[in-house]
Design a protein around this motif. Sequence first.
Motif, PDB file in Angstrom:
ATOM      1  N   GLU A  22       0.844  -1.195   0.000  1.00 46.04           N
ATOM      2  CA  GLU A  22       0.000   0.000   0.000  1.00 46.04           C
ATOM      3  C   GLU A  22       0.875   1.239   0.000  1.00 46.04           C
ATOM      4  N   PHE A  23       0.476   2.225  -0.782  1.00 45.09           N
ATOM      5  CA  PHE A  23       1.085   3.555  -0.689  1.00 45.09           C
ATOM      6  C   PHE A  23       0.002   4.474  -0.180  1.00 45.09           C
ATOM      7  N   GLY A  24       0.040   4.771   1.101  1.00 46.99           N
ATOM      8  CA  GLY A  24      -1.050   5.561   1.656  1.00 46.99           C
ATOM      9  C   GLY A  24      -2.351   4.808   1.462  1.00 46.99           C
ATOM     10  N   GLY A  25      -3.277   5.398   0.729  1.00 51.27           N
ATOM     11  CA  GLY A  25      -4.553   4.721   0.508  1.00 51.27           C
ATOM     12  C   GLY A  25      -4.539   3.812  -0.709  1.00 51.27           C
ATOM     13  N   LEU A  26      -3.494   3.988  -1.546  1.00 49.55           N
ATOM     14  CA  LEU A  26      -3.461   3.249  -2.800  1.00 49.55           C
ATOM     15  C   LEU A  26      -2.865   1.852  -2.615  1.00 49.55           C
ATOM     16  N   VAL A  27      -3.584   0.845  -3.115  1.00 49.57           N
ATOM     17  CA  VAL A  27      -3.039  -0.509  -3.065  1.00 49.57           C
ATOM     18  C   VAL A  27      -2.395  -0.797  -4.412  1.00 49.57           C
ATOM     19  N   ALA A  28      -1.067  -0.789  -4.459  1.00 40.08           N
ATOM     20  CA  ALA A  28      -0.355  -0.950  -5.726  1.00 40.08           C
ATOM     21  C   ALA A  28      -0.199  -2.417  -6.085  1.00 40.08           C
ATOM     22  N   VAL A  29      -0.040  -3.254  -5.066  1.00 38.66           N
ATOM     23  CA  VAL A  29       0.047  -4.700  -5.278  1.00 38.66           C
ATOM     24  C   VAL A  29      -0.880  -5.354  -4.278  1.00 38.66           C
ATOM     25  N   GLY A  66       0.881  -6.373 -18.128  1.00 36.77           N
ATOM     26  CA  GLY A  66      -0.240  -5.645 -17.550  1.00 36.77           C
ATOM     27  C   GLY A  66      -0.142  -4.194 -17.949  1.00 36.77           C
ATOM     28  N   PRO A  67      -1.276  -3.489 -17.930  1.00 39.75           N
ATOM     29  CA  PRO A  67      -1.267  -2.093 -18.379  1.00 39.75           C
ATOM     30  C   PRO A  67      -0.479  -1.189 -17.433  1.00 39.75           C
ATOM     31  N   ASN A  68      -0.258   0.034 -17.863  1.00 33.74           N
ATOM     32  CA  ASN A  68       0.459   1.005 -17.028  1.00 33.74           C
ATOM     33  C   ASN A  68      -0.215   1.124 -15.671  1.00 33.74           C
ATOM     34  N   GLY A  69       0.623   1.096 -14.632  1.00 36.06           N
ATOM     35  CA  GLY A  69       0.089   1.247 -13.287  1.00 36.06           C
ATOM     36  C   GLY A  69      -0.474  -0.027 -12.702  1.00 36.06           C
ATOM     37  N   ALA A  70      -0.253  -1.159 -13.372  1.00 34.93           N
ATOM     38  CA  ALA A  70      -0.780  -2.423 -12.870  1.00 34.93           C
ATOM     39  C   ALA A  70      -0.061  -2.889 -11.603  1.00 34.93           C
ATOM     40  N   GLY A  71       1.136  -2.375 -11.391  1.00 36.20           N
ATOM     41  CA  GLY A  71       1.883  -2.752 -10.193  1.00 36.20           C
ATOM     42  C   GLY A  71       3.084  -3.637 -10.474  1.00 36.20           C
ATOM     43  N   LYS A  72       3.501  -3.698 -11.746  1.00 35.16           N
ATOM     44  CA  LYS A  72       4.610  -4.582 -12.127  1.00 35.16           C
ATOM     45  C   LYS A  72       5.927  -4.122 -11.504  1.00 35.16           C
ATOM     46  N   THR A  73       6.225  -2.833 -11.639  1.00 40.21           N
ATOM     47  CA  THR A  73       7.475  -2.320 -11.079  1.00 40.21           C
ATOM     48  C   THR A  73       7.447  -2.414  -9.554  1.00 40.21           C
ATOM     49  N   THR A  74       6.292  -2.152  -8.971  1.00 41.99           N
ATOM     50  CA  THR A  74       6.179  -2.270  -7.523  1.00 41.99           C
ATOM     51  C   THR A  74       6.457  -3.705  -7.080  1.00 41.99           C
ATOM     52  N   LEU A  75       5.945  -4.667  -7.845  1.00 39.87           N
ATOM     53  CA  LEU A  75       6.229  -6.077  -7.532  1.00 39.87           C
ATOM     54  C   LEU A  75       7.734  -6.345  -7.595  1.00 39.87           C
ATOM     55  N   PHE A 113      16.579  -1.698 -14.508  1.00 42.95           N
ATOM     56  CA  PHE A 113      15.513  -0.751 -14.210  1.00 42.95           C
ATOM     57  C   PHE A 113      14.811  -0.221 -15.448  1.00 42.95           C
ATOM     58  N   GLN A 114      13.529   0.054 -15.254  1.00 41.81           N
ATOM     59  CA  GLN A 114      12.713   0.642 -16.307  1.00 41.81           C
ATOM     60  C   GLN A 114      13.251   2.018 -16.683  1.00 41.81           C
ATOM     61  N   ILE A 115      13.568   2.805 -15.646  1.00 41.54           N
ATOM     62  CA  ILE A 115      14.177   4.108 -15.860  1.00 41.54           C
ATOM     63  C   ILE A 115      15.677   3.946 -15.638  1.00 41.54           C
ATOM     64  N   ASP A 167      13.134  -5.037 -15.948  1.00 37.79           N
ATOM     65  CA  ASP A 167      11.960  -4.169 -15.984  1.00 37.79           C
ATOM     66  C   ASP A 167      11.964  -3.366 -17.283  1.00 37.79           C
ATOM     67  N   GLU A 168      11.169  -3.800 -18.225  1.00 36.25           N
ATOM     68  CA  GLU A 168      11.059  -3.145 -19.535  1.00 36.25           C
ATOM     69  C   GLU A 168      12.410  -2.780 -20.142  1.00 36.25           C
ATOM     70  N   PRO A 169      13.192  -3.802 -20.479  1.00 34.91           N
ATOM     71  CA  PRO A 169      14.519  -3.515 -21.059  1.00 34.91           C
ATOM     72  C   PRO A 169      14.442  -2.720 -22.355  1.00 34.91           C
ATOM     73  N   GLU A 187       7.429  -6.454 -19.742  1.00 34.24           N
ATOM     74  CA  GLU A 187       7.559  -5.902 -21.089  1.00 34.24           C
ATOM     75  C   GLU A 187       6.197  -5.472 -21.617  1.00 34.24           C
ATOM     76  N   HIS A 188       6.211  -4.428 -22.433  1.00 33.70           N
ATOM     77  CA  HIS A 188       4.974  -3.994 -23.072  1.00 33.70           C
ATOM     78  C   HIS A 188       4.863  -4.475 -24.514  1.00 33.70           C
ATOM     79  N   ARG A 189       6.001  -4.883 -25.089  1.00 35.05           N
ATOM     80  CA  ARG A 189       5.961  -5.340 -26.479  1.00 35.05           C
ATOM     81  C   ARG A 189       5.433  -6.768 -26.526  1.00 35.05           C
TER      82      ARG A 189
HETATM   83  N1  LIG Z   1       6.663   5.000  -4.396  1.00 35.36           N
HETATM   84  C1  LIG Z   1       5.370   5.126  -4.697  1.00 35.36           C
HETATM   85  N2  LIG Z   1       4.564   5.931  -3.970  1.00 35.36           N
HETATM   86  C2  LIG Z   1       3.258   6.060  -4.258  1.00 35.36           C
HETATM   87  N3  LIG Z   1       2.654   5.433  -5.255  1.00 35.36           N
HETATM   88  C3  LIG Z   1       3.383   4.616  -6.040  1.00 35.36           C
HETATM   89  C4  LIG Z   1       4.785   4.418  -5.790  1.00 35.36           C
HETATM   90  N4  LIG Z   1       5.261   3.558  -6.710  1.00 35.36           N
HETATM   91  C5  LIG Z   1       4.214   3.227  -7.482  1.00 35.36           C
HETATM   92  N5  LIG Z   1       3.088   3.846  -7.084  1.00 35.36           N
HETATM   93  C6  LIG Z   1       1.759   3.677  -7.678  1.00 35.36           C
HETATM   94  O1  LIG Z   1       1.468   2.305  -7.692  1.00 35.36           O
HETATM   95  C7  LIG Z   1       0.814   1.951  -8.883  1.00 35.36           C
HETATM   96  C8  LIG Z   1       1.588   0.861  -9.582  1.00 35.36           C
HETATM   97  O2  LIG Z   1       2.773   1.443 -10.141  1.00 35.36           O
HETATM   98  P1  LIG Z   1       3.885   0.589 -10.864  1.00 35.36           P
HETATM   99  O3  LIG Z   1       5.005   1.493 -11.167  1.00 35.36           O
HETATM  100  O4  LIG Z   1       4.189  -0.623 -10.062  1.00 35.36           O
HETATM  101  O5  LIG Z   1       3.147   0.168 -12.200  1.00 35.36           O
HETATM  102  P2  LIG Z   1       3.721  -0.571 -13.483  1.00 35.36           P
HETATM  103  O6  LIG Z   1       2.891  -1.759 -13.668  1.00 35.36           O
HETATM  104  O7  LIG Z   1       5.182  -0.786 -13.350  1.00 35.36           O
HETATM  105  O8  LIG Z   1       3.411   0.490 -14.613  1.00 35.36           O
HETATM  106  P3  LIG Z   1       4.251   0.842 -15.932  1.00 35.36           P
HETATM  107  O9  LIG Z   1       3.852  -0.150 -16.953  1.00 35.36           O
HETATM  108  O10 LIG Z   1       3.772   2.213 -16.298  1.00 35.36           O
HETATM  109  O11 LIG Z   1       5.684   0.792 -15.590  1.00 35.36           O
HETATM  110  C9  LIG Z   1       0.666   3.226  -9.706  1.00 35.36           C
HETATM  111  O12 LIG Z   1      -0.617   3.736  -9.486  1.00 35.36           O
HETATM  112  C10 LIG Z   1       1.716   4.134  -9.126  1.00 35.36           C
HETATM  113  O13 LIG Z   1       1.308   5.476  -9.236  1.00 35.36           O
END
Ligand SMILES: Nc1ncnc2c1ncn2[C@@H]1O[C@H](COP(=O)(O)OP(=O)(O)OP(=O)(O)O)[C@@H](O)[C@H]1O
Lengths: 266, 372
Positions: free
Chosen positions: A17-24, A41-50, A89-91, A176-178, A209-211
């Motif tokens: 959780e990030f505050g109120g947001l459940v990322a994974v 998964g689409p942008n923001g699905a939580g892949k990088t967070t995982l 890293f993605q970035i 992460d998205e090479p 990967e997105h491709r």
């Molecule tokens: N450090 C953080 N603090 C707050 N929110 C975050 C943080 N990292 C990610 N999030 C949020 O968690 C959600 C998942 O983000 P994440 O980067 O894991 O997605 P993703 O699947 O990797 O997306 P993308 O395909 O764009 O890379 C998003 O809504 C993002 O805004």
Amino acid sequence: MNSDREIILEAKNLRKEFGGLVAVEDVSVQIQARTLHSIIGPNGAGKTTLFNLLSGVLKPTRGFVYFKGQDITHLPPHRIAHLGIGRSFQITNIFPNLTVLENIRLASQALGGDNFRLLKASSDFQKYVDKALQVIEWVGLKGREADLARNLAHGEKRKLELGIMLAADPQVLLLDEPTAGMSSEQVPALLEIIHSIMNLGDKTIILVEHRMDMVMSISDRITVMHLGGLLAEGTPQEIASNQTVQTAYLGDLYGDLTESMEGKNG
Amino acid sequence: MAELQTQNVKKQKPGLFKQNQLAIIVLVLLILFPFIMSLITGQPANEGKPKFWEGQFINFFIMAVYAMSYDLLMGYTGILSFGHAAFFGAGAYTMALWLTHFAPLISSQYKITLPGGMDITTTLLFIVALLLVLIVSILMGLFFSGASVRVKGVYFAMITLAIGEAFHILSKATDFVKWTGADEGLHGVPVPLWINPTQHRLRFYFMALFFMVVMYLFLKRVTESPTGRVFVAIRENENRVRMIGFNPATYRSLAFVTSAIAAGLSGAMFSLWNMSATPSMTSAVTTINALIMTILGGVGTLIGPILGAGLMQIFSQFFYQWFGARWPLVFGLIFIALVVFLPYGIVGTYRLRKQGMKAGWTRFTKQFSAKK
Ligand SMILES: Nc1ncnc2c1ncn2[C@@H]1O[C@H](COP(=O)(O)OP(=O)(O)OP(=O)(O)O)[C@@H](O)[C@H]1O
Ligand SMILES: [Mg+2]
């Protein structure tokens, strides 16, 4: 294949959780050793967070991470790296003002056990330089050794990003998205690197990967994430024909999916 | 900072002399300096004008080590600490307190002689003093890194500033006036006779020169070691350093300890040189001096801070004579100008422009050869 169903990395009920947001949300995945397992998964699905949870950058709100059965949930990132889990890293995340050689040499030195030789010149440790040069050739940066990393073109920076990870010779590689930001002409070279990693025979790759064409052609297994949770898991064929994935999400987002699978089969 | 890694892929090792030509020439000149002065002025090397000039250089050598110690932290590891004077002051006070209070007490009760009958008590006590400085410095380095390990950026600067100030207050505290002299500091420290800076100025000159050269080689070696390479990597990208398997906290501590050792030893030398230890040595001004010397010369270069210390010596000595009490104002203006025109310091800017300068020089000399 069935004889060695060894699970090398496992996420169990991971929640972040990030505050109120459940990322994974309640993510459980088992990664089989020596396979290429993609996470899409689409942008923001939580892949990088995982990935951040798996590599120790973030600590989960709940759940566990196991590496070869060992609980690594609360290990710091540098300890996880020592276990043999590498991450790119993605970035792009490099040392901009150091040379390409030094970027990779540092990574090869990291796990070598000579890090506290304060009174010996680092040039005396030729093995790390040799390893770095070998990796530089592998990722296709030969000739750029002495250039500062920040002066590389974007595609080259992505290769350096991979090189830094490869230099430590990890068993499990989190990519992460090479291909992020790469033009399509640059993708084949990267694919070749990924193939050469798998050809080593003892590596496990987890790929975000997105491709889709790339994911469908090189993955052994695919996990689909959506809004932080798991949507589906299976072989590329299973994912391509999965109705939930199709209708709920792939249909409109990755319209070319069925086509690319058909093209491959036909 | 663009500390251009000049090491090439192909291992080329030019001769030791060719590689360090300029440094060796300067070193020889510094060794000969007292005798040259003595020849020019017609006065003995241990008196009069030569003695004065040696004093200027001694101060410079000691401050150069202090500046280099700061460069290891700021220039190489990217740690901007505002408590550096605490390291310097700790070294100075350790040396002065030991020589004032403890060494005389011990030597009045015990005599240690060699089999030949030679009294080596003071020599041994001096070696103990150096060891104590070393130990105190290591503890100080660990303390600073431990107290600041969890904070970043501005908060880190604030914490180091606060700890530095705490040590400054401690050095002025009236509670310990019997030991430290509080505001007054310790004066007339009984420095061993054989290195007394007034009686044996020439000897002290060589000792200080030796000190600077050894510390330069030591710090240079550290920055080129596998450990030192991690310092630089932390400066560049601490996150990635962690991800490839280094624990940044460990390396930051190591950088702090190494820096504290160099700073502490320079403080100890400074107290021997002045035969005193005063609260000004632990003050924020002393920290700022380290910052200015390092920035002037060029961060992340080691040679730069040496040059910076030299400039500082010239400024503080002569600007006072020329401009009186207003000298800091003039110095400030010059400092601003230097930072504007030489943003990477003297050495840093030179290294960045070297190629261009070389090309310019060849063009310049070609004009003349073409005319022939
Ligand atoms: N450090 C953080 N603090 C707050 N929110 C975050 C943080 N990292 C990610 N999030 C949020 O968690 C959600 C998942 O983000 P994440 O980067 O894991 O997605 P993703 O699947 O990797 O997306 P993308 O395909 O764009 O890379 C998003 O809504 C993002 O805004
Ligand atoms: Mg992502």
